[in-house]
Structures are given as C-alpha cells and as structure tokens.
Motif scaffolding. Sequence first.
Motif, PDB file in Angstrom:
ATOM      1  N   ALA A  76       0.828  -1.205   0.000  1.00 40.28           N
ATOM      2  CA  ALA A  76       0.000   0.000   0.000  1.00 40.28           C
ATOM      3  C   ALA A  76       0.866   1.259   0.000  1.00 40.28           C
ATOM      4  O   ALA A  76       0.435   2.305  -0.473  1.00 40.28           O
ATOM      5  CB  ALA A  76      -0.942   0.002   1.201  1.00 40.28           C
ATOM      6  N   PHE A  77       2.087   1.165   0.512  1.00 37.19           N
ATOM      7  CA  PHE A  77       2.995   2.315   0.458  1.00 37.19           C
ATOM      8  C   PHE A  77       3.393   2.609  -0.986  1.00 37.19           C
ATOM      9  O   PHE A  77       3.559   3.761  -1.365  1.00 37.19           O
ATOM     10  CB  PHE A  77       4.260   2.064   1.282  1.00 37.19           C
ATOM     11  CG  PHE A  77       4.088   2.329   2.742  1.00 37.19           C
ATOM     12  CD1 PHE A  77       4.117   3.626   3.239  1.00 37.19           C
ATOM     13  CD2 PHE A  77       3.897   1.281   3.619  1.00 37.19           C
ATOM     14  CE1 PHE A  77       3.951   3.875   4.585  1.00 37.19           C
ATOM     15  CE2 PHE A  77       3.738   1.524   4.965  1.00 37.19           C
ATOM     16  CZ  PHE A  77       3.756   2.816   5.460  1.00 37.19           C
ATOM     17  N   LEU A  78       3.573   1.573  -1.785  1.00 44.32           N
ATOM     18  CA  LEU A  78       3.986   1.782  -3.172  1.00 44.32           C
ATOM     19  C   LEU A  78       2.821   2.228  -4.046  1.00 44.32           C
ATOM     20  O   LEU A  78       2.955   3.159  -4.839  1.00 44.32           O
ATOM     21  CB  LEU A  78       4.586   0.492  -3.741  1.00 44.32           C
ATOM     22  CG  LEU A  78       5.885   0.015  -3.114  1.00 44.32           C
ATOM     23  CD1 LEU A  78       6.326  -1.280  -3.782  1.00 44.32           C
ATOM     24  CD2 LEU A  78       6.969   1.056  -3.232  1.00 44.32           C
ATOM     25  N   LEU A  79       1.701   1.549  -3.924  1.00 47.56           N
ATOM     26  CA  LEU A  79       0.573   1.797  -4.809  1.00 47.56           C
ATOM     27  C   LEU A  79      -0.394   2.847  -4.289  1.00 47.56           C
ATOM     28  O   LEU A  79      -1.131   3.439  -5.061  1.00 47.56           O
ATOM     29  CB  LEU A  79      -0.204   0.497  -5.033  1.00 47.56           C
ATOM     30  CG  LEU A  79       0.578  -0.681  -5.582  1.00 47.56           C
ATOM     31  CD1 LEU A  79      -0.258  -1.926  -5.549  1.00 47.56           C
ATOM     32  CD2 LEU A  79       1.042  -0.381  -6.984  1.00 47.56           C
ATOM     33  N   GLY A  80      -0.423   3.005  -2.992  1.00 46.44           N
ATOM     34  CA  GLY A  80      -1.446   3.818  -2.359  1.00 46.44           C
ATOM     35  C   GLY A  80      -2.556   2.897  -1.876  1.00 46.44           C
ATOM     36  O   GLY A  80      -2.831   1.870  -2.492  1.00 46.44           O
ATOM     37  N   PRO A  81      -3.194   3.256  -0.780  1.00 45.63           N
ATOM     38  CA  PRO A  81      -4.198   2.369  -0.210  1.00 45.63           C
ATOM     39  C   PRO A  81      -5.391   2.110  -1.121  1.00 45.63           C
ATOM     40  O   PRO A  81      -5.905   0.992  -1.188  1.00 45.63           O
ATOM     41  CB  PRO A  81      -4.644   3.090   1.061  1.00 45.63           C
ATOM     42  CG  PRO A  81      -3.719   4.206   1.276  1.00 45.63           C
ATOM     43  CD  PRO A  81      -2.931   4.422   0.034  1.00 45.63           C
ATOM     44  N   ALA A  82      -5.833   3.124  -1.847  1.00 46.64           N
ATOM     45  CA  ALA A  82      -7.002   2.955  -2.716  1.00 46.64           C
ATOM     46  C   ALA A  82      -6.706   1.979  -3.854  1.00 46.64           C
ATOM     47  O   ALA A  82      -7.505   1.089  -4.143  1.00 46.64           O
ATOM     48  CB  ALA A  82      -7.440   4.305  -3.266  1.00 46.64           C
ATOM     49  N   GLN A  83      -5.559   2.132  -4.494  1.00 50.09           N
ATOM     50  CA  GLN A  83      -5.207   1.231  -5.591  1.00 50.09           C
ATOM     51  C   GLN A  83      -4.941  -0.181  -5.062  1.00 50.09           C
ATOM     52  O   GLN A  83      -5.290  -1.154  -5.711  1.00 50.09           O
ATOM     53  CB  GLN A  83      -3.996   1.750  -6.357  1.00 50.09           C
ATOM     54  CG  GLN A  83      -3.715   0.961  -7.616  1.00 50.09           C
ATOM     55  CD  GLN A  83      -2.590   1.571  -8.438  1.00 50.09           C
ATOM     56  OE1 GLN A  83      -2.046   2.602  -8.106  1.00 50.09           O
ATOM     57  NE2 GLN A  83      -2.253   0.915  -9.528  1.00 50.09           N
ATOM     58  N   GLN A  84      -4.328  -0.291  -3.873  1.00 46.15           N
ATOM     59  CA  GLN A  84      -4.086  -1.595  -3.272  1.00 46.15           C
ATOM     60  C   GLN A  84      -5.409  -2.321  -3.021  1.00 46.15           C
ATOM     61  O   GLN A  84      -5.561  -3.486  -3.365  1.00 46.15           O
ATOM     62  CB  GLN A  84      -3.311  -1.443  -1.958  1.00 46.15           C
ATOM     63  CG  GLN A  84      -3.206  -2.703  -1.141  1.00 46.15           C
ATOM     64  CD  GLN A  84      -2.241  -3.710  -1.727  1.00 46.15           C
ATOM     65  OE1 GLN A  84      -1.418  -3.368  -2.557  1.00 46.15           O
ATOM     66  NE2 GLN A  84      -2.350  -4.935  -1.287  1.00 46.15           N
TER      67      GLN A  84
END
Length: 158
Positions: A76-84
């Motif tokens: 989620a740090f790489l993608l962002g929580p929404a995209q994850q």
Amino acid sequence: MWKSLVGDDEEQGESLLGEDSGGLCSLSPTQRIYGFAACLIAGLACMLLSMIVFAKPIKFALLFTFGNVLAVGSTAFLLGPAQQLGMMFDTARVFATAIYIGCVVIALICALLIHDKLLTIIAIIIEIGALIWYSLSYIPFARGMVSELMIRLCHTEI
C-alpha cells in the motif's frame, strides 16, 4: 530502474508508485519506498520471530498473523491504499482476498477468544494456504498451473 519506480522518465505515462493519488498522499516516492521496505521487513521479522514461540500456538498465531498483515499491507505504500484495495478486490482475486481475510480473522478469533491450540494451528495452516493462493493471483496463469498440477498429482484411478 530508479527512474521507472519513481516516475522521473517523461515518456513513461504512469509510475509504479501511483503518483496519480489525487493529492491524498503527501509522501514522496523515496518515503514510500522506505515505508514499503520498513513495513515488509517488520512483517518478515514478525513471521520469523513467531517461529521462536512455535510451542505456544496462541502467541505464534498472533505474531505470524500480524507479520502476514504487515507484509501484505506493505505494498500500500507503493501503490497507495485505494489502488491496493482496488487490486485486492479485483474480479480476478476477490475470492482469494476474501478467503485470506477470513482466514486471518478466524486465526485471530481462535487465538484470542477461543484459546484453543489445535484450532489455532489448523487456522494458521489454512491461513498459510490462503496467503499462497492469494499471492499466486498476482502471477499470470499461476493459479491455473498449480490447480492443474494438484489435479495430476492427486488423481488416482480406483
């Protein structure tokens, strides 16, 4: 490789770090990579440390499950929580995600509320299988190949 990760390459329209978060995330790409690495290392450390308390299934289940959640959540740090979350509940892996989350909840219930060592160990074994199946959903054709392999290995003629 660094330029492709952080999106410095101008001909690449979108970076791996999900820069199009709409201003919701104030972390820089370097901070995101550090957050990912720290969360992943902490998760792996918890999973490894859980082996020390393997004789006490309830403590093992808590450490192991916490490590699993940290390791899976690190992306989620790489993608962002929404995209994850969007990727987790994509139609290709919604069942694998639901089974994994259900197994995590069942393992925690067995460890924290029921206090049954046998049920806790069974729940952890199922959680490991669910994590493997969930992880295979990110590799193209992996679940199909594993399913076919298991069918061939377990197929018996009576």
